[in-house]
Enzyme design. Structure first.
Site, PDB file in Angstrom:
ATOM      1  N   HIS A 226       9.038   4.342   6.797  1.00  6.70           N
ATOM      2  CA  HIS A 226       7.600   4.209   6.526  1.00  6.70           C
ATOM      3  C   HIS A 226       7.300   3.180   5.437  1.00  6.70           C
ATOM      4  CE1 HIS A 226       7.272   7.720   9.052  1.00  6.70           C
ATOM      5  NE2 HIS A 226       8.088   8.373   8.248  1.00  6.70           N
ATOM      6  N   ARG A 284      -6.548  -1.797  -4.224  1.00  9.33           N
ATOM      7  CA  ARG A 284      -5.773  -2.677  -5.091  1.00  9.33           C
ATOM      8  C   ARG A 284      -5.288  -3.859  -4.261  1.00  9.33           C
ATOM      9  NH1 ARG A 284      -0.922  -1.710  -2.820  1.00  9.33           N
ATOM     10  NH2 ARG A 284      -0.385   0.426  -2.213  1.00  9.33           N
TER      11      ARG A 284
END
Length: 662
Positions: A226, A284
């Site tokens: 992942h 971000r």
């Protein structure tokens, strides 16, 4: 307001990336660093640096109070969080603002609303953005399998588990909670359906007071555990209508929270049904932001700073997308051993053909790296060595150029995923853009991660290494330097040089010295040229150059051999072995430096093959140490909380008598 001195509340590559833009904008820079990072390049790049005592993230980079105190001490008037650590911590963002400093990021309220994957999904559903349904440990059934356990507060694969058996769900949730708490300070997790053939497509947005700009999308479907391995822009093979809908959904997501600054809205794209679902919003800068910069010709950090300074949409220059960009993450890890992180000192770091660092200047290779030759990859932080990015007019050209660059790269001192990256960029699945997020997890890494030379690489490289070492010894001799390498008056047997390869497998090289160097092991091999740093061999009429790099003391050298066959790392086997370094049969060794976070056995326990005995944590990931076979735990040297070095004996399992060989 105008920013004059900016502190980056981060480390490594992203700190250097922000500093580069600040230099271009005439903004002074401040670094903060842990004790382990005191000598790292990002500290040297900054105009000023402030020490955060300690090493672990929890006592350094995650201490918002220390970061703000550092900003005040250095006279900074702004803080950029980079990515990771405190970058999506709403409380920290508010503390920065309350301290009278400029926060280069979205409003704390936006971070908080998107910080919880659970709550953000509800918010997106209300805004009309497609989402996946949520499950719980109590409501999930066999029909729901497989399911995905996911950390609510983080990303990067930490705190994430795919569960295919219902009776394992509770245990995997507990493990995910522990990982999430360690990495993000928040152990909250949730469970959702797992789409096995999905692609990861994310959209870059930039929110301003005047509106939201969409800067295209990226495909990040090639992942391991992942975590993203290859990222590219634009996403290949995406239908135009779907692309447009993705952009509209991302814009709606950003506007739903009045988002300001650079952010990424991530989606899971179901290829079979041509449908997409909201995953999360990263409030971000993303690790993979360089591919968007390359395609749009922008500096996203400069745009972040511009928004933080209050500039309007009309002041921001964003061009139209052109060409194709691809980024790979070069890691210190062993793919064949479950991507086990590696630590150690980088002895050589050469990426050929780099045209720019941290800023894309046109066609070619860009390098964003937090380390160089002589720097160490430690165990406290992520094991990424560098991001290597290419921009080219077409996707095919970008794939070929990046693969060729990595194939010629030289990264010595520890194992890396370099060969895996080269093979991935050339694999038909990637070339044809048919990858999904689970493809790499189901691949044979012994094949996909192998060096291009295959079985021939080690013996030929070992022969070249033996000849080069002999040449070095001859040139270093005080007398009789004109005598040919390995010369003997009466030849009764070949010379022998023994190396250790990989995890300690012996490679014995037998060769004859004199004016005509020859191999006693390999047929049809001719030495065309021999020197201490370069050996040219001709094999069955094909000539190849082997570049030999030697480090370490005589008799115990580490030798890295580079050739078109790939990189082979060798260690010269010492003639005499220290008895104290030998370990008993059945010893379970720490695979890397780290800390012991759990012990599941005691001396005297009878254990089954594969049974989990200990859990270690290194580089913010947990690793299970299991019994190699059925037997009895006869020694247990590890305890919870203990810091151990690689190779430390953690436990000893004595095999059952019926498992022992006659």
């Amino acid at each position: 307001m105008t920013i004059t001195r900016l502190l980056v509340a981060n480390r490594g590559e992203i700190a250097r990336r922000v500093f580069r833009t600040c230099r271009d904008l005439g903004i002074e820079t401040v670094a903060v660093h842990s004790d382990a990072d005191a000598g790292m390049p990002f500290v040297r790049d900054a105009d000023a640096a402030v020490r955060l005592p300690g090493n672990a993230p929890a006592e350094t980079y995650l201490r918002g109070d220390l970061v703000i105190a550092a900003a005040r001490a250095a006279g900074a008037d702004a803080i950029h969080p980079g990515y990771g650590f405190l970058s999506e911590n709403a409380a920290f963002a508010q503390q920065v603002i309350d301290a009278g400093l400029t926060w280069v990021g979205p409003a704390p309220d936006s971070i908080e609303r998107m910080g919880s994957k659970i709550e953000s999904k509800k918010l997106m559903e209300a805004a009309g953005v497609p989402v996946l349904g949520e499950l719980t440990a109590d409501t999930a059934t066999v029909e729901d399998l497989p399911v995905l356990v996911k950390a609510s507060a983080g990303g990067g694969g930490r705190g994430m588990r795919v569960v295919r058996e219902l009776d394992r769900l509770a245990g995997e949730i507990a493990t995910a909670q522990a990982e999430a708490a360690s990495a993000f300070g928040d152990g909250t997790v949730f469970v959702e359906p797992y789409i096995q053939s999905g692609r990861h497509v994310e959209v870059q947005v930039l929110g301003t007071a005047d509106g939201t700009i969409v800067l295209g999308e990226r495909d990040c479907s090639v992942q391991r555990r992942h975590q993203k391995v290859i990222e590219e822009a634009p996403a290949p093979g995406l239908p135009d209508a779907t692309r447009k809908s993705l952009h509209e959904a991302a814009k709606a997501a950003a506007e739903a929270i009045d988002y300001r600054g650079a952010g990424t809205v991530e989606f899971l794209y179901d290829v079979a049904k041509d449908r997409f679902y909201f995953l999360e919003m990263n409030t971000r800068l993303q690790v993979e932001h360089p591919v968007t910069e390359a395609v749009f010709g922008v500096d996203l950090v400069a745009l972040q700073i511009a928004v933080a300074e209050g500039r309007s949409l009309a002041d921001l220059e964003v061009g139209s997308p052109t060409g194709h960009a691809i980024e790979v993450r070069l890691y210190a890890e062993d793919p064949a051993a479950g991507y086990q992180p590696q630590s150690g000192t980088i002895t050589r770091f050469e990426i050929p053909g780099v045209v720019s660092e941290f800023i894309t200047t046109g066609q070619g290779i860009r390098l964003d790296s937090g380390v160089g030759a002589g720097d160490a990859i430690g165990t406290f932080y992520d094991a990424m060595i560098a991001k290597v990015i290419v921009w080219a007019p077409s996707r095919d050209q970008a794939l070929r150029q990046l693969a060729g660059t990595l194939a010629r790269a030289e990264v010595h001192g520890l194992r890396t995923n370099r060969d895996l990256l080269v093979n991935l960029l050339r694999d038909p699945v990637v070339v044809d853009a048919t990858m999904d997020t689970t493809w790499l997890d189901g691949s044979d890494l012994t094949v996909l991660g192998a060096a291009p030379g295959g079985a021939a690489a080690a013996p030929l490289s070992g022969f070249a290494a033996a000849i080069a070492l002999a040449e070095r010894a001859r040139l270093a001799a005080a007398v009789q330097t004109r005598i040919p390498t390995g010369f003997r008056n009466v030849v009764s047997q070949p010379q022998e040089t023994v190396f250790l390869v990989g995890d300690g497998e012996e490679l014995a090289v037998h060769w004859y010295g004199g004016r005509d160097l020859t191999s006693a092991d390999l047929d049809d091999v001719t030495v065309i040229g021999a020197g201490p740093d370069e050996v040219v061999l001709e094999v069955a009429g094909v000539r190849r150059t082997f570049n030999v790099h030697v480090t370490g003391d005589a008799g115990q050298e580490s030798v890295d051999v580079e050739s078109p066959l790939g990189h082979v790392s060798l260690r010269r086997k010492p003639r005499f072995v220290d008895p104290s370094t030998q370990v008993a049969e059945g010893s379970l060794l720490a695979p890397m430096p780290g800390s012991v976070v759990a012990v599941h056995a005691q001396v005297g326990d009878v254990v089954a093959e594969g049974q989990a005995l200990l859990v270690m944590e290194a580089m913010k990931m947990q690793h299970t140490i299991a019994a190699p076979y059925s037997g009895t735990v006869t020694e247990l040297a590890a305890s919870t909380g203990q810091q151990v070095e690689a190779g430390t004996v953690l436990a000893v399992v004595t095999p059952d008598s019926d498992n022992e060989e006659d």
